[in-house]
Scaffold this active site. Sequence first.
Site, PDB file in Angstrom:
ATOM      1  N   HIS A   4       0.753  -1.338  -0.067  1.00 31.80           N
ATOM      2  CA  HIS A   4      -0.039   0.035   0.091  1.00 31.80           C
ATOM      3  C   HIS A   4       0.967   1.136  -0.129  1.00 31.80           C
ATOM      4  O   HIS A   4       1.743   1.397   0.819  1.00 31.80           O
ATOM      5  CB  HIS A   4      -1.078  -0.091   0.908  1.00 31.80           C
ATOM      6  CG  HIS A   4      -2.055  -0.907   1.064  1.00 31.80           C
ATOM      7  ND1 HIS A   4      -2.133  -2.159   1.742  1.00 31.80           N
ATOM      8  CD2 HIS A   4      -3.313  -0.929   0.476  1.00 31.80           C
ATOM      9  CE1 HIS A   4      -3.158  -2.875   1.810  1.00 31.80           C
ATOM     10  NE2 HIS A   4      -3.880  -2.129   1.131  1.00 31.80           N
ATOM     11  N   CYS A  47      -3.211   2.732  -2.860  1.00 33.30           N
ATOM     12  CA  CYS A  47      -2.881   3.497  -1.857  1.00 33.30           C
ATOM     13  C   CYS A  47      -3.747   2.870  -0.796  1.00 33.30           C
ATOM     14  O   CYS A  47      -4.815   2.444  -0.951  1.00 33.30           O
ATOM     15  CB  CYS A  47      -3.038   5.104  -2.206  1.00 33.30           C
ATOM     16  SG  CYS A  47      -4.643   5.446  -2.824  1.00 33.30           S
ATOM     17  N   SER A  80      -7.528   3.340  -5.291  1.00 35.50           N
ATOM     18  CA  SER A  80      -7.574   3.349  -3.972  1.00 35.50           C
ATOM     19  C   SER A  80      -7.763   1.835  -3.322  1.00 35.50           C
ATOM     20  O   SER A  80      -8.266   1.111  -4.055  1.00 35.50           O
ATOM     21  CB  SER A  80      -8.882   4.181  -3.432  1.00 35.50           C
ATOM     22  OG  SER A  80     -10.130   3.687  -3.705  1.00 35.50           O
ATOM     23  N   ASP A  81      -7.464   1.717  -2.218  1.00 35.44           N
ATOM     24  CA  ASP A  81      -7.846   0.546  -1.397  1.00 35.44           C
ATOM     25  C   ASP A  81      -9.398   0.603  -1.491  1.00 35.44           C
ATOM     26  O   ASP A  81     -10.154   1.818  -1.608  1.00 35.44           O
ATOM     27  CB  ASP A  81      -7.500   0.177  -0.140  1.00 35.44           C
ATOM     28  CG  ASP A  81      -7.265  -1.159   0.448  1.00 35.44           C
ATOM     29  OD1 ASP A  81      -8.178  -1.715  -0.153  1.00 35.44           O
ATOM     30  OD2 ASP A  81      -6.306  -1.505   1.314  1.00 35.44           O
ATOM     31  N   TRP A  82     -10.376  -0.249  -0.794  1.00 37.82           N
ATOM     32  CA  TRP A  82     -11.713  -0.449  -0.683  1.00 37.82           C
ATOM     33  C   TRP A  82     -12.069   0.706   0.197  1.00 37.82           C
ATOM     34  O   TRP A  82     -11.649   0.985   1.141  1.00 37.82           O
ATOM     35  CB  TRP A  82     -12.071  -1.589  -0.338  1.00 37.82           C
ATOM     36  CG  TRP A  82     -12.727  -2.687  -1.306  1.00 37.82           C
ATOM     37  CD1 TRP A  82     -13.963  -3.016  -1.090  1.00 37.82           C
ATOM     38  CD2 TRP A  82     -12.255  -3.142  -2.702  1.00 37.82           C
ATOM     39  NE1 TRP A  82     -14.237  -3.879  -2.385  1.00 37.82           N
ATOM     40  CE2 TRP A  82     -13.262  -3.667  -3.324  1.00 37.82           C
ATOM     41  CE3 TRP A  82     -11.186  -2.493  -3.245  1.00 37.82           C
ATOM     42  CZ2 TRP A  82     -12.866  -4.405  -4.278  1.00 37.82           C
ATOM     43  CZ3 TRP A  82     -10.827  -3.080  -4.516  1.00 37.82           C
ATOM     44  CH2 TRP A  82     -11.840  -3.927  -5.005  1.00 37.82           C
TER      45      TRP A  82
END
Length: 119
Positions: A4, A47, A80-82
């Site tokens: 990440h 990220c 993006s991450d969730w």
Amino acid sequence: TVKHWVNNNQETDRFDMNAVVSERTRFEMYYPPFLGAIQAGVASVMCGYNKINGFYACENNQTLRSDLREQLGFDGWVMSDWIATHTVEAIQKGLDQEMPDGDFFGAPLRKRVAVLEQH
């Protein structure tokens, strides 16, 4: 996809964490693994949820645009991450794709673009 991006070092309180990290520390300690992936041709970066110096990782102009893209030379896709996107402005700060839905990059982004096109 490498993840990440960046300064995401813990799972505990990851949604609320603010990593206060100097530029020197980022470049000397945190960026080398990502630089290796970039040099190997990685196409995408994800990220995380954390903040970096007070700004969400997926909306951090310094780390996404200046550091990742300009300084490290990454020319790929940033997602993006969730549910790690918090505003429409994230797209101006270096985020390319909001995951998993379009809470900010769907209708709100289309509305913002329409307003800007009228001016």
